[in-house]
Design a protein around this motif. Structure first.
Motif, PDB file in Angstrom:
ATOM      1  N   ARG A 144      55.571  26.064  28.731  1.00 27.76           N
ATOM      2  CA  ARG A 144      56.013  26.600  30.009  1.00 27.76           C
ATOM      3  C   ARG A 144      55.620  28.063  30.126  1.00 27.76           C
ATOM      4  NH1 ARG A 144      57.061  22.648  33.604  1.00 27.76           N
ATOM      5  NH2 ARG A 144      58.330  20.983  32.669  1.00 27.76           N
ATOM      6  N   GLY A 145      55.236  28.458  31.312  1.00 27.67           N
ATOM      7  CA  GLY A 145      54.822  29.847  31.539  1.00 27.67           C
ATOM      8  C   GLY A 145      53.320  30.022  31.493  1.00 27.67           C
ATOM      9  N   ALA A 146      52.634  29.130  30.778  1.00 26.27           N
ATOM     10  CA  ALA A 146      51.170  29.192  30.743  1.00 26.27           C
ATOM     11  C   ALA A 146      50.613  28.311  31.854  1.00 26.27           C
ATOM     12  CB  ALA A 146      50.658  28.715  29.387  1.00 26.27           C
ATOM     13  N   THR A 147      49.563  28.776  32.506  1.00 25.14           N
ATOM     14  CA  THR A 147      48.999  28.004  33.614  1.00 25.14           C
ATOM     15  C   THR A 147      47.778  27.214  33.148  1.00 25.14           C
ATOM     16  OG1 THR A 147      47.443  29.714  34.347  1.00 25.14           O
ATOM     17  CG2 THR A 147      49.711  29.856  35.168  1.00 25.14           C
ATOM     18  N   TRP A 148      47.461  26.159  33.911  1.00 29.96           N
ATOM     19  CA  TRP A 148      46.277  25.366  33.612  1.00 29.96           C
ATOM     20  C   TRP A 148      45.011  26.205  33.769  1.00 29.96           C
ATOM     21  CZ3 TRP A 148      46.815  21.037  31.087  1.00 29.96           C
ATOM     22  CH2 TRP A 148      47.982  20.271  31.215  1.00 29.96           C
ATOM     23  N   ALA A 149      45.022  27.142  34.710  1.00 34.84           N
ATOM     24  CA  ALA A 149      43.855  28.005  34.900  1.00 34.84           C
ATOM     25  C   ALA A 149      43.616  28.875  33.673  1.00 34.84           C
ATOM     26  CB  ALA A 149      44.044  28.881  36.139  1.00 34.84           C
ATOM     27  N   GLN A 150      44.707  29.426  33.111  1.00 26.62           N
ATOM     28  CA  GLN A 150      44.577  30.206  31.885  1.00 26.62           C
ATOM     29  C   GLN A 150      43.983  29.360  30.765  1.00 26.62           C
ATOM     30  OE1 GLN A 150      48.440  31.648  30.861  1.00 26.62           O
ATOM     31  NE2 GLN A 150      48.728  32.717  32.814  1.00 26.62           N
ATOM     32  N   LEU A 151      44.552  28.189  30.576  1.00 30.80           N
ATOM     33  CA  LEU A 151      44.105  27.324  29.482  1.00 30.80           C
ATOM     34  C   LEU A 151      42.643  26.933  29.654  1.00 30.80           C
ATOM     35  CD1 LEU A 151      44.872  25.691  26.953  1.00 30.80           C
ATOM     36  CD2 LEU A 151      45.442  23.785  28.465  1.00 30.80           C
ATOM     37  N   THR A 152      42.266  26.585  30.879  1.00 31.19           N
ATOM     38  CA  THR A 152      40.884  26.175  31.119  1.00 31.19           C
ATOM     39  C   THR A 152      39.922  27.306  30.808  1.00 31.19           C
ATOM     40  OG1 THR A 152      41.632  24.671  32.867  1.00 31.19           O
ATOM     41  CG2 THR A 152      39.302  25.267  32.858  1.00 31.19           C
ATOM     42  N   LEU A 183      47.398  35.658  30.568  1.00 26.06           N
ATOM     43  CA  LEU A 183      48.271  35.236  29.468  1.00 26.06           C
ATOM     44  C   LEU A 183      49.368  36.264  29.204  1.00 26.06           C
ATOM     45  CD1 LEU A 183      48.743  33.222  27.096  1.00 26.06           C
ATOM     46  CD2 LEU A 183      47.200  34.632  25.741  1.00 26.06           C
ATOM     47  N   LEU A 184      49.010  37.550  29.252  1.00 25.30           N
ATOM     48  CA  LEU A 184      49.962  38.623  28.955  1.00 25.30           C
ATOM     49  C   LEU A 184      50.712  39.106  30.191  1.00 25.30           C
ATOM     50  CD1 LEU A 184      47.717  40.795  26.602  1.00 25.30           C
ATOM     51  CD2 LEU A 184      49.457  39.141  25.914  1.00 25.30           C
ATOM     52  N   ASP A 185      50.245  38.676  31.379  1.00 25.23           N
ATOM     53  CA  ASP A 185      50.795  39.138  32.644  1.00 25.23           C
ATOM     54  C   ASP A 185      50.733  40.658  32.730  1.00 25.23           C
ATOM     55  OD1 ASP A 185      51.907  38.887  35.156  1.00 25.23           O
ATOM     56  OD2 ASP A 185      53.982  39.015  34.424  1.00 25.23           O
ATOM     57  N   ALA A 186      49.548  41.206  32.389  1.00 30.91           N
ATOM     58  CA  ALA A 186      49.351  42.649  32.430  1.00 30.91           C
ATOM     59  C   ALA A 186      47.862  42.936  32.501  1.00 30.91           C
ATOM     60  CB  ALA A 186      49.950  43.318  31.184  1.00 30.91           C
ATOM     61  N   PRO A 187      47.456  43.983  33.215  1.00 26.00           N
ATOM     62  CA  PRO A 187      46.035  44.351  33.231  1.00 26.00           C
ATOM     63  C   PRO A 187      45.595  44.845  31.862  1.00 26.00           C
ATOM     64  CG  PRO A 187      47.337  46.022  34.343  1.00 26.00           C
ATOM     65  CD  PRO A 187      48.272  44.892  34.052  1.00 26.00           C
TER      66      PRO A 187
END
Length: 550
Positions: free
Chosen positions: A109-117, A155-159
């Motif tokens: 939870r919290g991780a998106t499919w776009a991140q994983l891809t 992933l880190l929710d930060a620039p």
């Protein structure tokens, strides 16, 4: 295009870590590589290549659908199925995973499919260097580090920025406007500003960053600059015990274990990508060096190599560069010399390609050679190359103490081979410190080049000074009288006693006395131009490092 090396499923889980994925059921220790990434569509018959990793977007992780899907994917030889966690591991699901041989993995939870891809595709692209340079930056190989930076930022929710050991920005993510003025300045300049880098060094940030495998926190209060208002969290990017660079995230708040693990996992992925880029650059560099060496040597294969460099039928100017190797710039080891030579080749490639994008540059032996196509039909192309070379040595300055030779070449292989030989002659004169020039053509140093070549010929024949010079050298060795040195200074000063005495730091009367003694001991008439020329020739060609026969 070369065949892509693919990561195994076990490696994907190891490198992405527990931040994103968790193994629910199945075996991930197989050595087979993943062939590709496929998104499951429940409304369409799956078309999968063997060993595919399937993303089960929207698949219910708690119902019977999961067991049936595992069976179907097993029939297509899929390597694994990723579904949204938490996954209900019922006996049916466990049995289906074991029977099908498909590993079941949960996306946290919290991780998106776009991140994983984005992350997995970046991993699967490791080693994809190919034969063609689809992307370049100033004439150098470039990878898609920006996609990796955006994936890590999500992933880190930060620039974030990805930086090398010298605090140069290799890539940056979006959302930099959420940071502060110092980050904007860093991104725009593609380099951490010196005032910030100096302060970070004073605080011991870089020391801790490269010493420990954990995040390092820098607060605005630590830095003490108005431009920094958002906390920085950094972690080193390592490959074994080698430091490749670092990741810098602009994010406030405590760095708890979850954030620390996420940064560590991100650093592993960035390391993979940096190694992939370096491997690709090394292969391309070796290929270009091989092609350049083939062209410069001439003979069989040279014409084809020139075509592969994209320079067939072009009128070319040869630019060759080397690093000064005097005591002030001595290198500690062979690998350090090789690294400096690669830096010189890369710097010259960037410089020339900015003006002539089709220029080819490579290190061959201990010299960097460039083939520069003539793009302006009028004027002296060699003089234009000299201006480019002069600008280059001024730019690199003391960081790369370079010397550059420029030689003309025709539109064919024989012209290139002749031009390379001419450039080597010029570089040799400059390397031995006879000119003080940093950029030269044969016109500038031809006489000195001929003297060096005559010296080589004399040495090969075993020639030694004879006559007057031999007698003077024997006398000086017995009496330490300095007659040879005095005669040479006087000859170099064209008979100007005052100038020669000043060069020797002696009184003019002392020099006059030594010249009288040289004429007596050497049995030489210093008023005879032929005898003076013979003496000067022997001193220039035979005397350096020589002793008369005993």
């Amino acid at each position: 295009m070369s065949q892509r090396p693919r990561a195994s499923l076990g490696r994907v889980l190891d490198d992405l870590g527990t931040t994103l994925l968790e193994l629910v059921a199945g075996d991930v220790d197989q050595r087979e590589e993943i062939s590709g990434l496929v998104i499951h569509d429940p409304l369409d018959e799956p078309v999968l290549a063997p060993r595919s990793l399937v993303l089960g977007v929207g698949v219910d992780p708690s119902g019977g659908t999961l067991s049936r899907l595992l069976g179907t994917l097993g029939d297509h030889d899929a390597v694994g199925l990723v579904v949204r966690a938490p996954v209900a591991l019922t006996p049916d699901v466990r049995e289906a995973a074991a029977r099908s041989g498909v590993a079941l993995i949960g996306l946290r939870r919290g991780a998106t499919w776009a991140q994983l891809t984005a992350l997995i595709r970046s991993m699967l692209a490791e080693g994809d260097i190919g034969e063609h340079e689809h992307e370049s930056l100033g004439g150098l190989p470039s990878g898609d580090l920006f996609a990796v930076a955006n994936a890590v930022a999500a992933l880190l929710d930060a620039p974030i920025t990805i930086e090398d050991r010298n605090s140069r920005v290799l890539a940056f993510s979006g959302r930099q406007d959420e940071a502060d003025a110092s980050r904007v300045e860093t991104v725009i300049g593609r380099q951490v500003p010196e005032r910030y880098a100096t302060r970070l060094t004073e605080l011991g940030v870089f020391r801790d960053l490269y010493r420990y495998q954990r995040p390092v926190v820098v607060t605005p209060q630590d830095l003490g600059h108005d431009g920094m208002t958002v906390q920085r969290v950094a972690i080193a990017v390592r490959a074994g015990d080698e430091i490749l660079g670092s990741i810098w995230a602009a994010m406030d708040g405590e760095v708890d274990s979850e954030r620390a693990d996420a940064l560590l996992d991100a650093s592993k992925l960035v390391a993979l990508h940096l190694l992939r880029i370096r491997a690709g650059a090394d292969v391309r560099r070796r290929l270009r060096a091989d092609l350049m060496a083939t062209v410069l040597e001439g003979g069989a294969g040279a014409r084809d190599a020139l075509a592969r460099l994209g320079l067939s039928g072009r009128t070319l100017v040869i630019v060759s560069a080397a690093l000064l190797t005097g005591d002030d710039h001595a290198w500690a080891a062979d690998h350090a010399r090789a690294a400096e030579l690669e830096r010189l080749a890369d710097a010259l490639s960037v410089h020339l390609s900015a003006v002539v994008p089709s220029a080819a540059v490579a290190a061959v032996g201990g010299t960097v050679y460039g083939l520069l196509p003539v793009i302006v039909p009028t004027g002296d192309p060699g003089q234009r190359a000299v201006r480019l070379a002069s600008d280059f040595v001024d730019r690199v300055g003391g960081s790369l103490p370079a010397i550059v030779a420029v030689a003309p070449a025709g539109p064919d292989i024989s012209g290139i081979v002749h031009g390379k030989a001419q450039a080597d002659r010029v570089l040799r004169v400059m390397r031995e410190g006879h000119t003080g020039l940093r950029v030269a053509r044969l016109d500038d140093v031809q006489t000195l080049a001929l003297v060096l070549e005559l010296r080589d010929l004399a040495a090969a024949r075993g020639e030694r000074p004879v006559g007057a010079i031999a007698r003077l050298m024997e006398y000086d060795e017995r009496n330490n009288a300095g007659l040879v040195q005095s005669l040479e200074a006087w000859l170099n000063a064209l008979g100007d006693v005052g100038k020669a005495a000043a060069a020797l730091f002696i009184h003019p009367n002392t020099l006059r006395y030594r010249l009288r003694r040289a004429a007596e001991v050497g049995e030489i008439d210093l008023d005879d131009p032929e005898q003076r020329f013979a003496a000067m020739l022997q001193l220039r060609i035979l005397a350096p490092g020589c002793r008369p026969p005993r």
